[in-house]
Design a protein around this motif. Structure first.
Motif, PDB file in Angstrom:
ATOM      1  N   CYS A 191       2.154  23.367   0.405  1.00 54.48           N
ATOM      2  CA  CYS A 191       3.485  22.689   0.519  1.00 54.48           C
ATOM      3  C   CYS A 191       3.601  21.120   0.640  1.00 54.48           C
ATOM      4  N   ASN A 192       4.429  20.717   0.273  1.00 52.52           N
ATOM      5  CA  ASN A 192       5.213  19.474  -0.055  1.00 52.52           C
ATOM      6  C   ASN A 192       6.419  18.960   0.777  1.00 52.52           C
ATOM      7  N   ALA A 193       6.799  18.558   1.721  1.00 56.72           N
ATOM      8  CA  ALA A 193       8.401  18.305   2.235  1.00 56.72           C
ATOM      9  C   ALA A 193       8.627  17.180   2.957  1.00 56.72           C
ATOM     10  N   GLU A 194      10.153  16.768   2.535  1.00 62.41           N
ATOM     11  CA  GLU A 194      10.303  16.374   3.859  1.00 62.41           C
ATOM     12  C   GLU A 194      11.306  16.583   4.657  1.00 62.41           C
ATOM     13  N   ILE A 195      11.363  16.690   5.718  1.00 66.03           N
ATOM     14  CA  ILE A 195      12.245  17.502   6.696  1.00 66.03           C
ATOM     15  C   ILE A 195      12.507  16.936   7.882  1.00 66.03           C
ATOM     16  N   TRP A 196      14.316  16.273   8.446  1.00 66.30           N
ATOM     17  CA  TRP A 196      14.137  15.713   9.110  1.00 66.30           C
ATOM     18  C   TRP A 196      15.207  16.261   9.737  1.00 66.30           C
ATOM     19  N   ALA A 197      15.310  15.996  11.491  1.00 64.57           N
ATOM     20  CA  ALA A 197      16.444  17.134  12.600  1.00 64.57           C
ATOM     21  C   ALA A 197      16.386  16.295  13.058  1.00 64.57           C
ATOM     22  N   LYS A 198      17.275  16.543  14.606  1.00 66.37           N
ATOM     23  CA  LYS A 198      17.695  15.778  14.789  1.00 66.37           C
ATOM     24  C   LYS A 198      17.367  16.170  16.632  1.00 66.37           C
ATOM     25  N   VAL A 199      16.930  15.864  17.051  1.00 66.52           N
ATOM     26  CA  VAL A 199      15.635  16.138  17.791  1.00 66.52           C
ATOM     27  C   VAL A 199      16.463  15.375  19.451  1.00 66.52           C
ATOM     28  N   PRO A 200      16.891  16.556  20.305  1.00 64.56           N
ATOM     29  CA  PRO A 200      17.140  16.617  21.420  1.00 64.56           C
ATOM     30  C   PRO A 200      15.910  15.947  22.918  1.00 64.56           C
ATOM     31  N   TYR A 201      16.342  14.862  23.369  1.00 60.86           N
ATOM     32  CA  TYR A 201      15.429  14.722  24.897  1.00 60.86           C
ATOM     33  C   TYR A 201      15.934  14.620  26.087  1.00 60.86           C
ATOM     34  N   ARG A 202      15.259  15.047  26.404  1.00 55.78           N
ATOM     35  CA  ARG A 202      16.476  15.537  27.971  1.00 55.78           C
ATOM     36  C   ARG A 202      14.617  14.064  28.836  1.00 55.78           C
ATOM     37  N   LEU A 203      15.335  12.706  29.228  1.00 51.10           N
ATOM     38  CA  LEU A 203      14.495  12.348  30.547  1.00 51.10           C
ATOM     39  C   LEU A 203      14.765  12.153  31.679  1.00 51.10           C
ATOM     40  N   THR A 204      13.615  11.771  32.808  1.00 49.61           N
ATOM     41  CA  THR A 204      13.960  11.049  34.547  1.00 49.61           C
ATOM     42  C   THR A 204      12.780   9.909  34.261  1.00 49.61           C
ATOM     43  N   PHE A 205      13.961   9.312  34.710  1.00 48.88           N
ATOM     44  CA  PHE A 205      13.239   8.056  34.990  1.00 48.88           C
ATOM     45  C   PHE A 205      13.706   7.634  36.595  1.00 48.88           C
ATOM     46  N   ASN A 206      12.464   6.893  37.189  1.00 49.24           N
ATOM     47  CA  ASN A 206      13.379   6.669  38.869  1.00 49.24           C
ATOM     48  C   ASN A 206      12.953   4.777  38.585  1.00 49.24           C
ATOM     49  N   GLN A 207      13.887   4.273  39.326  1.00 50.15           N
ATOM     50  CA  GLN A 207      14.361   2.891  39.954  1.00 50.15           C
ATOM     51  C   GLN A 207      14.391   2.353  41.300  1.00 50.15           C
ATOM     52  N   GLU A 208      13.971   1.149  41.761  1.00 49.39           N
ATOM     53  CA  GLU A 208      14.028   0.782  42.528  1.00 49.39           C
ATOM     54  C   GLU A 208      15.835   1.198  42.894  1.00 49.39           C
ATOM     55  N   ARG A 209      16.896   0.928  43.920  1.00 49.51           N
ATOM     56  CA  ARG A 209      17.054   1.746  44.318  1.00 49.51           C
ATOM     57  C   ARG A 209      18.189   0.021  44.682  1.00 49.51           C
ATOM     58  N   ASP A 259      20.437  24.506  10.479  1.00 50.59           N
ATOM     59  CA  ASP A 259      19.892  25.597  11.641  1.00 50.59           C
ATOM     60  C   ASP A 259      18.981  24.314  12.353  1.00 50.59           C
ATOM     61  N   TYR A 260      19.186  25.577  14.169  1.00 55.47           N
ATOM     62  CA  TYR A 260      18.825  24.748  15.075  1.00 55.47           C
ATOM     63  C   TYR A 260      16.830  25.536  15.269  1.00 55.47           C
ATOM     64  N   VAL A 261      15.580  24.385  14.927  1.00 58.82           N
ATOM     65  CA  VAL A 261      14.630  25.415  14.789  1.00 58.82           C
ATOM     66  C   VAL A 261      13.380  25.072  15.796  1.00 58.82           C
ATOM     67  N   GLN A 262      13.332  26.385  15.874  1.00 58.72           N
ATOM     68  CA  GLN A 262      11.881  25.567  17.331  1.00 58.72           C
ATOM     69  C   GLN A 262      10.907  25.341  17.116  1.00 58.72           C
ATOM     70  N   LYS A 263       9.502  24.892  17.699  1.00 60.68           N
ATOM     71  CA  LYS A 263       8.649  23.702  17.605  1.00 60.68           C
ATOM     72  C   LYS A 263       7.680  25.168  17.726  1.00 60.68           C
ATOM     73  N   GLY A 264       7.021  25.295  16.040  1.00 56.47           N
ATOM     74  CA  GLY A 264       5.727  25.141  16.156  1.00 56.47           C
ATOM     75  C   GLY A 264       6.183  26.780  14.987  1.00 56.47           C
ATOM     76  N   GLN A 265       7.580  26.783  14.382  1.00 67.12           N
ATOM     77  CA  GLN A 265       8.419  27.433  13.360  1.00 67.12           C
ATOM     78  C   GLN A 265       7.844  27.058  12.193  1.00 67.12           C
ATOM     79  N   VAL A 266       7.989  28.532  11.535  1.00 65.91           N
ATOM     80  CA  VAL A 266       7.659  27.888   9.487  1.00 65.91           C
ATOM     81  C   VAL A 266       8.496  27.769   8.698  1.00 65.91           C
TER      82      VAL A 266
END
Length: 184
Positions: free
Chosen positions: A77-95, A45-52
């Motif tokens: 509640c007591n549980a263990e939940i592992w998920a694959k979380v996508p992150y999108r980042l942007t970095f700048n560098q000197e050219r 399942d894809y779950v949203q941040k804050g979802q129960v």
């Protein structure tokens, strides 16, 4: 007994509080195991941040007919939940890489970074970001880098997939309308 028919203790001490487990990040559930509580999400399942994800409000199906039988009970509640979380980042560098004189004032030469140099710097930036923003037990599974050359900078767009635990306790406030026990 509260208005939903559940049993309510006379006083909720700090160690006896009732909780749901919510997602602290959006992502795809990889594994979910509950020691207490009712599981509301499944692997894949894809779950949203804050979802129960695991409810501390557990309905009871009575096996005997009795008028005042409780309809539910609450747990911490007591549980263990592992998920694959996508992150999108942007970095700048000197050219450009600049070589200066011994005083560091006059630019002697200026050459454009190679793709290998850009990737090395991007990987360093990703490691620094991960150290500052991810839990220690998180593991980067995949990363994708895209470069955009601007006037004097290189914009590096990064998509990373991180395996991490996303379960977080949220106290159930019994009798308050804002408590989500439906799982929707």
């Amino acid at each position: 007994e509260d208005e939903t028919g559940g049993l309510v203790p006379s006083s909720q001490s700090e160690e006896k509080k009732y909780t749901n487990i919510i997602a602290k990040e959006s992502g795809y559930i990889e594994t979910i195991s509950s020691y207490r509580g009712m599981i509301l999400a499944e692997e894949g399942d894809y779950v949203q941040k804050g979802q129960v994800l695991i409810s501390g409000y557990v309905p009871i199906e009575p096996t005997v007919y009795e008028e005042n039988w409780p309809k539910a009970y609450y747990v911490r509640c007591n549980a263990e939940i592992w998920a694959k979380v996508p992150y999108r980042l942007t970095f700048n560098q000197e050219r450009y890489l600049r070589e200066t004189d011994k005083q560091g004032k006059t630019i002697i030469s200026k050459k454009e970074k190679t793709e290998k140099e850009i990737k090395a710097k991007a990987n360093q930036q990703i490691r620094q970001w991960a150290k500052e923003n991810l839990p220690e037990d998180a593991e980067i599974l995949n990363k994708d880098l895209n470069f955009s050359y601007k006037e004097n900078i290189i914009e590096v767009s990064v998509t990373i997939e991180v395996r991490q635990q996303i379960g977080e306790e949220q106290e159930i406030l019994i009798g308050e309308e804002s408590t989500d026990t439906s799982g929707d």
